[in-house]
Design an enzyme around this catalytic site. Sequence first.
Site, PDB file in Angstrom:
ATOM      1  N   ASP A  23      41.868  39.426  45.436  1.00 40.71           N
ATOM      2  CA  ASP A  23      41.676  39.265  44.224  1.00 40.71           C
ATOM      3  C   ASP A  23      40.254  39.817  43.767  1.00 40.71           C
ATOM      4  O   ASP A  23      39.423  40.396  44.633  1.00 40.71           O
ATOM      5  CB  ASP A  23      41.618  37.838  43.596  1.00 40.71           C
ATOM      6  CG  ASP A  23      41.490  37.361  42.259  1.00 40.71           C
ATOM      7  OD1 ASP A  23      41.737  38.423  41.572  1.00 40.71           O
ATOM      8  OD2 ASP A  23      41.214  35.999  41.955  1.00 40.71           O
ATOM      9  N   ASP A  33      45.094  37.792  34.667  1.00 34.69           N
ATOM     10  CA  ASP A  33      44.614  36.493  33.869  1.00 34.69           C
ATOM     11  C   ASP A  33      45.331  36.705  32.599  1.00 34.69           C
ATOM     12  O   ASP A  33      44.817  36.650  31.374  1.00 34.69           O
ATOM     13  CB  ASP A  33      43.404  36.109  33.724  1.00 34.69           C
ATOM     14  CG  ASP A  33      42.737  35.957  35.116  1.00 34.69           C
ATOM     15  OD1 ASP A  33      43.390  35.851  36.132  1.00 34.69           O
ATOM     16  OD2 ASP A  33      41.510  35.875  35.111  1.00 34.69           O
TER      17      ASP A  33
END
Length: 949
Positions: free
Chosen positions: A534, A610
């Site tokens: 990530d 997100d």
Amino acid sequence: MRLTLLALAVLLAPALAVKKQDFKECAQTSFCRRLRSIASRSEAAAAEQRAFESPYTLGSGAQTPSTSAGSWTFPLTSSLYPDISFSLRVDALEAGVVRVRADEVGSATKWRRYNETARWALLEAEPALSASASLTTADGVSTVSYGAKEDGLTLEITHSPLKIVQKRHGTPLVVFNERSLFHVEHFRSKPEPAPEAVEGAEGEGEGEGQKVLAAPETPDRSWFEAEDNDLFEERWKQWTDSKPKGPEGFSLDFSFPGSDHVFGLPEHASPLSLPSTVGEGSYYTEPYRLWNVDIFEYVADSSMALYGAVPLLHAHNKDSSVGVLNLVGSETWVDVAHTDAGVKTHWVSESGIVDFLLLPGPRPTDLFKQYAELTGPAQMPPQFATAYHQCRWNYNTQAEVIEVQDKFDEVDIPLDVTWLDIEYAEEHRYFDWDKKNFPDPVKMQDEVASKGRKMVAIVDPHVKKQDSFRIYTDSRDQDILIKKADGNNFDGWCWTGSSVWVDFFNPKSWEWWTRMFTFGVWKDSTKALFIWNDMNEPSVFDGPEITMPKDNIHVGGWEHRDVHNINGMMFHNQTQHAITVREADAKRPFVLSRSFFAGSHRYGAIWIGDNLGTWDHLAGETAVFLSNSIAGMSFVGSDVGGFFGNPSHEILVRWYQAGAFMPFFRAHAHIDTKRREPYLFDEPIRGYIRDAIRLRYQLLPTWYNAFHDAATHGYPVIWPQYAYFPEDEGGFAVDDQYYVGDSGLLFKPVVTEGATTTDVYLADNQPYYDYFSDRVFPASAKPRNVTIDTPLESFPLLVQGGHIVPSRQRVRRASTLMWQDPFSLVVALDRDGNAQGQLYLDDGEGYGFESGEYVHRALSFKSKGYAGSLASTKTGDNAADNAWAKKIAHVGVERVVVLGFRGLPSSVTVGGKEAEFEFKVANKGGESSVLVIKNPGVKVVDDWVIEIA
Ligand code: NOJ
């Protein structure tokens, strides 16, 4: 009063929204406003009918290029700077692709342009040249003939002013520099500070240099290089970019005569057919930005940059498709203008050499193959990775991980992978487990593995700056960290607090990083553990636009600005490599990455970051998946349920249904959200979610076929309408439904609240069968919309006539346990009563398939009058009795369902032996005939024919 109003405004403001002010618009970045304004001046000139000619010229007079087989290099000059030399190199590649490179030659400064993007993006930095390509020059035009003869491909290079046209059989497909916007800013010495100029420099720089200058008769420098005070230093908010190399941007223009649709340039949350960013009534006002960022709560419809960048554009019309791959790793913005003469695009980049490739098509499938030939095919994922993943920030303890597994079992919902977000790691020092909460990670992984399941743990690129942390001390001592402009190691802020970043462009880091994942070094890991990368844009909480300063330094002295968009891929690549080789008997790795670049598909899956648990995000995502997919990144999905927020039951069910048809299917949620694992809900919600997940498991064989085609041919796992029906103009802008591989399965997610029906667009003259019922939508010569009932438990899933869809109806708790289970086949007949399909099987985890250990069957149904036959034959040149075929020799077909059969069968036989069947005739109410053959007694590895008479 003011305070009350303010408080009210805060309350009324949407709770979740991107902080737009954290990210730049084009006018806030000096190279973008400078180079973009060339186009506005050009348009202003055109409006006043004033001539605007490119100042760039190839060679001089009759000068010929220097030649080697398939490659020609021309001197290139600009009348703006007659003393500066450039070169332009044209390569004809074996793949029928042309590559054009331009660079400054013999700069008087010490600077060079970054020229290694191809090294990272392409399989071979210098793909093989075509020895048969030829160049002829006449009347100031050099013509390259290349590619297969029947394709009639030529590249016409007009020397003065420079223009390049790619043609197929004389029809122009792409025109480079049609609008004369091509420009390369040469290196120059920093002028002595002029006091007025320095004082005039503005922090935000908005509006600077945007002044439209009076157009000269022939363009002068000011036309191309608008006045700009930020050439050698640029400030934005509290950050100063030292820009030691000064301006080195470039501007490219590509026009696509006759094409009204362009696709690609991921990653943006925009429609798939890219709407205009300039011109009257343009859909967006900002260009599509390619600049990988950690963007919190992004807007569901915007040209803003997201986490990944693939500078690949497809232009399409019903007769042909062409592609442009622009090999640039620096910040890039692309304007799209829709005009009566086709789409015109303008690309501006901050640094690097000019290096673009023209992919000739002529069909979307050809573009997929050509792109895969250049960048490599997608990785063949381990099979478990195509099943369901359960994630949350965070499962906080070892006990909780086991509890999640058990709860899935209790409610009979399959699950393959449980994920650990950053809280598993002591102080976010990835690799170091928090032993208070995870006292025995190996025991935990073994327990999970004993159920046929896997785990994924996050390993982010920020490294906690702490002397007791080996990843930090090792990387510091080996001098493999990214540096600041002053040469010291860069540090910044991320989850770990004060952190450093390893420079994965540095080959010295590679072997070391591989070692960190070996079981000997990372003692708390087992082979059931896979990795999530990530924050690899990279995300730097206290950096400009939440990333790294552009003047940071990588190996070789390259600035971060040169390589920013490639950075995430380097990390993904090295982690994937480490996971591949950690076992002597290499198994297929699985590494999920957030950031990506052209070529990242070689390293694993991505997700789109997100997202918000809202209807507009659910609705917009389909186009994002499709846009990523056509650029190679088709192992893609989103956080099911949305990362932020607490979705309603209805939206969650719809998201699971959508998720079951995302190539990468993972539920995930932010740490502040309410728990929402599927087992937590009461019936019927839990049942609806269970149905969606179980359907994914049933259809895993179909998904595996699609992944195999992606790995072998470069095809996307999911196909947008235009690529599936390249000649159906009505479908070019359709981006809310898609086809799964070549299976004929057409899926459309339901993305509106309370929807009881949903329309699906059907393009071709074939019947479409409802996957969930006996309903058939008859063939029709005209494209049409059909309406499907979509109560909450259902959604549109159709099978296009002409396909055979394999599935496994018995679902187990993990996909890895299903390898011996029998198959079912749905045979959806086309108008002529025929259908085709395939079944690709291997062990799902190793590399045996590369040496022939796989089973690949071609399935074919043929109608002859009122009779028919379904045959399975071997395809592929591997041995029929290979190790995998032997291992699954006992696996059979338990059920065949033939939809749309015209006869009235009296017998079904296999090798003369009767098989049990049932037949339901079609009815006028729109139900197809259904022939169900039970246990025909055939094995998947064998050749066989089922005869229907
Ligand atoms: C950002 C990622 O996008 C998100 O999925 C993750 O949960 C958080 N980082 C914490 O690791």
